[in-house]
Scaffold this motif. Structure first.
Motif, PDB file in Angstrom:
ATOM      1  N   GLY A 136       0.771  -1.261  -0.007  1.00 24.35           N
ATOM      2  CA  GLY A 136       0.147   0.004   0.089  1.00 24.35           C
ATOM      3  C   GLY A 136       0.812   1.309  -0.001  1.00 24.35           C
ATOM      4  N   ALA A 137       0.295   2.565  -0.456  1.00 26.82           N
ATOM      5  CA  ALA A 137       1.160   3.583  -0.456  1.00 26.82           C
ATOM      6  C   ALA A 137       1.396   4.051   0.702  1.00 26.82           C
ATOM      7  CB  ALA A 137       0.053   4.729  -1.379  1.00 26.82           C
ATOM      8  N   VAL A 169       3.509  -2.655   3.289  1.00 27.40           N
ATOM      9  CA  VAL A 169       5.016  -2.056   3.111  1.00 27.40           C
ATOM     10  C   VAL A 169       4.550  -1.428   1.744  1.00 27.40           C
ATOM     11  CG1 VAL A 169       6.382  -4.088   3.647  1.00 27.40           C
ATOM     12  CG2 VAL A 169       5.221  -4.249   1.635  1.00 27.40           C
ATOM     13  N   SER A 170       5.337  -0.294   1.568  1.00 27.24           N
ATOM     14  CA  SER A 170       5.299   0.649   0.282  1.00 27.24           C
ATOM     15  C   SER A 170       6.507   0.540  -0.594  1.00 27.24           C
ATOM     16  CB  SER A 170       4.938   1.808   0.838  1.00 27.24           C
ATOM     17  OG  SER A 170       5.948   2.514   1.618  1.00 27.24           O
ATOM     18  N   ILE A 171       6.356   0.853  -1.751  1.00 25.87           N
ATOM     19  CA  ILE A 171       7.231   1.349  -2.694  1.00 25.87           C
ATOM     20  C   ILE A 171       7.581   3.003  -2.588  1.00 25.87           C
ATOM     21  CG2 ILE A 171       7.822   1.431  -5.347  1.00 25.87           C
ATOM     22  CD1 ILE A 171       5.674  -0.888  -5.597  1.00 25.87           C
ATOM     23  N   PRO A 172       8.709   3.046  -2.257  1.00 24.58           N
ATOM     24  CA  PRO A 172       9.290   4.681  -2.231  1.00 24.58           C
ATOM     25  C   PRO A 172       9.000   5.264  -3.424  1.00 24.58           C
ATOM     26  CG  PRO A 172      11.043   3.070  -1.077  1.00 24.58           C
ATOM     27  CD  PRO A 172      10.214   1.963  -1.878  1.00 24.58           C
ATOM     28  N   MET A 173       8.625   6.266  -3.343  1.00 16.67           N
ATOM     29  CA  MET A 173       8.608   7.021  -4.844  1.00 16.67           C
ATOM     30  C   MET A 173       8.761   8.577  -4.563  1.00 16.67           C
ATOM     31  SD  MET A 173       4.852   5.478  -6.274  1.00 16.67           S
ATOM     32  CE  MET A 173       3.974   5.384  -4.867  1.00 16.67           C
ATOM     33  N   VAL A 207       4.815  10.826  -6.558  1.00 12.82           N
ATOM     34  CA  VAL A 207       3.296  10.316  -7.516  1.00 12.82           C
ATOM     35  C   VAL A 207       2.864   9.529  -6.331  1.00 12.82           C
ATOM     36  CG1 VAL A 207       2.457   8.775  -9.227  1.00 12.82           C
ATOM     37  CG2 VAL A 207       4.580  10.187  -9.674  1.00 12.82           C
ATOM     38  N   GLU A 208       1.333   9.536  -6.364  1.00 11.43           N
ATOM     39  CA  GLU A 208       0.422   9.248  -5.120  1.00 11.43           C
ATOM     40  C   GLU A 208       0.624   7.646  -5.494  1.00 11.43           C
ATOM     41  OE1 GLU A 208      -4.007   9.049  -3.515  1.00 11.43           O
ATOM     42  OE2 GLU A 208      -3.430  10.469  -5.092  1.00 11.43           O
TER      43      GLU A 208
END
Length: 241
Positions: free
Chosen positions: A169-170, A208-212, A216-217
């Motif tokens: 998730g973001a 967990v999230s993907i670093p951006m 970007v949302e």
């Protein structure tokens, strides 16, 4: 698989094993003859059935065109069966993903990354139909698809089998690239609109999230699945070396 063109393409593909073709008794003339010739050339039997029966089997009365094919998917099996003595170490769980293109691309990516399984529930997720097959560029037939009733059922089976269950998730608590994973881990990919469902979310061990850095949302779910899949590849390669 249903529809005249997809069935003809399957019969013409030497990489696919077609068990049989079912042709509605209302399909006659050149279309029927073309399919029968292709099936004979491929050594596949053709069965006749009522148009209603074909529609029921296809599950799509508007697009079946009176023909469907049973294509063998050798790596497809029930999730409960897969969680035996040789259970896969890394698994994706699709939860509420209803766009066929996303399901197809996730299957293609996960197969390319060598993941052990992608759970595609029968309810709440796009059906494994020609649209999914097309989006996967045909890989769906040899993808490690694991079936069960719902994403909640999958989550319960995985937790009971000792998997660490993570949701992507973001706003995850930690970075995908830094989280310590147990030997067996499953990752839930939520739907395009609502994300991970509440009934599955209550069972996850962590988010967990993907670093951006580009602010970007979020990513499309199939893009996020690609990042996740190849991060797991990177970890596996690093561990072996």
């Amino acid at each position: 698989m249903y529809g005249r063109k997809p069935v003809l393409e399957a019969l013409d593909d030497p990489a696919l094993e077609v068990d049989k073709v079912i042709l509605a008794d209302t399909v006659r003339g050149p279309n029927a003859a073309e399919i029968q010739r292709a099936a004979k050339s491929a050594g596949v039997r053709v069965e006749r059935a009522s148009a209603h029966r074909v529609k029921v089997l296809a599950g799509n009365g508007k697009q079946d065109q009176g023909v469907l094919a049973d294509v063998v998917a050798p790596r497809m099996r029930p999730l409960a069966t897969a969680l035996g003595s040789r259970a896969p170490e890394r698994v994706l769980v699709l939860d509420g993903i209803t766009t066929p293109a996303n399901v197809g691309m996730i299957l293609r990516t996960a197969t390319a990354a060598g993941l052990g399984g992608v759970v595609v529930p029968r309810r709440g997720v796009a059906a494994l139909d020609p649209l999914v097959v097309k989006a996967s560029a045909g890989v769906a037939f040899r993808a490690p698809v694991l079936r069960c009733g719902t994403a909640r059922e999958a989550a319960e089976l995985l937790v009971e089998a000792g998997y660490g269950l993570y949701a992507l998730g973001a706003s995850g608590d930690g970075s995908l690239f830094d989280v310590d994973l147990p030997r067996r881990a499953a990752f839930v990919l939520g739907g395009e609109t609502n994300g991970v469902s509440a009934e599955v979310a209550e069972l996850v061990a962590g988010w967990v999230s993907i670093p951006m850095p580009g602010e970007v949302e979020s990513l499309n779910v199939s893009a996020a699945a690609a990042v996740l899949s190849f991060e797991l590849v990177r970890r596996a390669v690093t561990t072996r070396s």
